[in-house]
Design a protein around this motif. Structure first.
Motif, PDB file in Angstrom:
ATOM      1  N   TYR A   9       0.821  -1.210   0.000  1.00  0.00           N
ATOM      2  CA  TYR A   9       0.000   0.000   0.000  1.00  0.00           C
ATOM      3  C   TYR A   9       0.858   1.265   0.000  1.00  0.00           C
ATOM      4  O   TYR A   9       0.578   2.213  -0.736  1.00  0.00           O
ATOM      5  CB  TYR A   9      -0.923   0.018   1.225  1.00  0.00           C
ATOM      6  N   ILE A  10       1.887   1.283   0.819  1.00  0.00           N
ATOM      7  CA  ILE A  10       2.730   2.479   0.918  1.00  0.00           C
ATOM      8  C   ILE A  10       3.486   2.724  -0.390  1.00  0.00           C
ATOM      9  O   ILE A  10       3.678   3.874  -0.792  1.00  0.00           O
ATOM     10  CB  ILE A  10       3.717   2.370   2.106  1.00  0.00           C
ATOM     11  N   ALA A  11       3.866   1.648  -1.076  1.00  0.00           N
ATOM     12  CA  ALA A  11       4.579   1.790  -2.353  1.00  0.00           C
ATOM     13  C   ALA A  11       3.645   2.247  -3.466  1.00  0.00           C
ATOM     14  O   ALA A  11       4.043   3.013  -4.354  1.00  0.00           O
ATOM     15  CB  ALA A  11       5.241   0.465  -2.736  1.00  0.00           C
ATOM     16  N   PHE A  12       2.395   1.788  -3.425  1.00  0.00           N
ATOM     17  CA  PHE A  12       1.431   2.133  -4.476  1.00  0.00           C
ATOM     18  C   PHE A  12       0.831   3.527  -4.286  1.00  0.00           C
ATOM     19  O   PHE A  12       0.264   4.097  -5.228  1.00  0.00           O
ATOM     20  CB  PHE A  12       0.282   1.117  -4.503  1.00  0.00           C
ATOM     21  N   GLN A  38      -5.873  -5.154   9.980  1.00  0.00           N
ATOM     22  CA  GLN A  38      -5.230  -6.461  10.198  1.00  0.00           C
ATOM     23  C   GLN A  38      -5.810  -7.196  11.415  1.00  0.00           C
ATOM     24  O   GLN A  38      -5.102  -7.618  12.331  1.00  0.00           O
ATOM     25  CB  GLN A  38      -3.717  -6.290  10.358  1.00  0.00           C
ATOM     26  N   GLY A  39      -7.132  -7.346  11.404  1.00  0.00           N
ATOM     27  CA  GLY A  39      -7.801  -8.053  12.482  1.00  0.00           C
ATOM     28  C   GLY A  39      -7.638  -7.393  13.831  1.00  0.00           C
ATOM     29  O   GLY A  39      -7.755  -8.038  14.872  1.00  0.00           O
ATOM     30  N   GLY A  40      -7.355  -6.094  13.845  1.00  0.00           N
ATOM     31  CA  GLY A  40      -7.154  -5.357  15.087  1.00  0.00           C
ATOM     32  C   GLY A  40      -5.718  -5.372  15.576  1.00  0.00           C
ATOM     33  O   GLY A  40      -5.380  -4.676  16.532  1.00  0.00           O
ATOM     34  N   LYS A  85       4.854  -1.746   7.379  1.00  0.00           N
ATOM     35  CA  LYS A  85       4.543  -0.956   6.194  1.00  0.00           C
ATOM     36  C   LYS A  85       3.112  -0.428   6.216  1.00  0.00           C
ATOM     37  O   LYS A  85       2.841   0.669   5.709  1.00  0.00           O
ATOM     38  CB  LYS A  85       4.823  -1.773   4.940  1.00  0.00           C
ATOM     39  N   LEU A  86       2.203  -1.203   6.799  1.00  0.00           N
ATOM     40  CA  LEU A  86       0.833  -0.724   6.899  1.00  0.00           C
ATOM     41  C   LEU A  86       0.737   0.426   7.898  1.00  0.00           C
ATOM     42  O   LEU A  86       0.023   1.407   7.665  1.00  0.00           O
ATOM     43  CB  LEU A  86      -0.090  -1.876   7.312  1.00  0.00           C
ATOM     44  N   ASN A  87       1.476   0.333   8.994  1.00  0.00           N
ATOM     45  CA  ASN A  87       1.524   1.449   9.943  1.00  0.00           C
ATOM     46  C   ASN A  87       2.161   2.679   9.310  1.00  0.00           C
ATOM     47  O   ASN A  87       1.712   3.818   9.526  1.00  0.00           O
ATOM     48  CB  ASN A  87       2.293   1.045  11.208  1.00  0.00           C
ATOM     49  N   GLN A  88       3.195   2.481   8.517  1.00  0.00           N
ATOM     50  CA  GLN A  88       3.823   3.596   7.810  1.00  0.00           C
ATOM     51  C   GLN A  88       2.835   4.234   6.853  1.00  0.00           C
ATOM     52  O   GLN A  88       2.730   5.473   6.775  1.00  0.00           O
ATOM     53  CB  GLN A  88       5.057   3.097   7.045  1.00  0.00           C
ATOM     54  N   PHE A  89       2.088   3.412   6.136  1.00  0.00           N
ATOM     55  CA  PHE A  89       1.072   3.905   5.200  1.00  0.00           C
ATOM     56  C   PHE A  89       0.030   4.744   5.934  1.00  0.00           C
ATOM     57  O   PHE A  89      -0.303   5.864   5.504  1.00  0.00           O
ATOM     58  CB  PHE A  89       0.416   2.709   4.499  1.00  0.00           C
TER      59      PHE A  89
END
Length: 226
Positions: free
Chosen positions: A144-147, A168-170, A189-193
């Motif tokens: 996600y962060i790359a896109f 991510q399921g909490g 990476k999701l947290n970074q996004f």
């Protein structure tokens, strides 16, 4: 195809059951496709997200939609019901998914309404010109962060980018040390996004606790840098 997060509701399980069973069901062949996917445990968007997406697209009335992550073609087939004379473009790189998605488009009579681009989104996105009124990203969460920069480039000003499965399921709030090693890259990476999107001055974002978490992003000006 199975996703361990499918059975981890991020809100009260009773409310999840209520949202999934008390809201209007899909009818016809699209409803059959949804039911079959659930029976086979194929990870499509849950019904509460289906209903939300129907409402949202009914208000936005998009003409051009881009999806990242076609899977079996369910969500793109759903979105195709809301583009009028417009079009849905979707991207996927997995042969098994592509084959099933194409079969579903054929069955639903959507071969002229939906275009499936085969390939890695990292390579496909830079080749597209847009602009798109609405975008739906439901692909590898670590990407996600790359896109993001290409997605925002392709989105029209005032358009909406909807991103699925951001909680991510909490576990998104858990310390990285508590995350299984196989999922730590996704977690970071999701947290970074989320940090980038939620604080960017030229984006307006809203988190919605449906399914495994939805993030809505609106682009406020034409040129946006990251």
């Amino acid at each position: 195809m199975l996703n361990e997060m499918m059975d981890r509701p991020v809100v009260d399980a009773r409310l999840v059951d209520y949202m999934r069973t008390k809201q209007k069901p899909l009818t016809g062949q699209l409803g059959e496709l949804e039911e079959d996917a659930h029976k086979r445990r194929v990870p499509i968007i849950p019904h509460e997200t289906v209903v939300f997406l129907q409402f949202l697209l009914g208000q936005i009335k998009p003409k051009e939609i881009l999806e990242i992550g076609a899977a079996i073609g369910f969500s793109s087939s759903l979105m195709a019901q809301y583009v009028g004379a417009g079009h849905v473009t979707t991207i996927d790189r997995f042969d098994l998914m592509i084959k099933e998605a194409k079969a579903n488009y054929e069955k639903l009579g959507l071969t002229k309404k939906v275009t499936l681009i085969e390939g890695d989104a990292a390579e496909v996105l830079p080749t597209l010109t847009g602009p798109y009124d609405f975008m739906f990203m439901d692909s590898a969460k670590s990407k996600y962060i790359a896109f993001l920069p290409e997605c925002i480039r392709l989105l029209k000003v005032g358009g909406v980018l909807m991103v699925d499965d951001v909680f991510q399921g909490g576990t998104i709030l858990d310390p990285v040390e508590d995350i299984p090693r196989k999922n730590r890259s996704i977690h970071r990476k999701l947290n970074q996004f989320l940090d980038v999107v939620m604080t960017h001055p030229d984006l307006t974002s809203s988190l919605v606790p449906l399914g495994d978490g939805i993030l809505l992003i609106t682009k406020e000006k034409e040129m946006i840098s990251f």
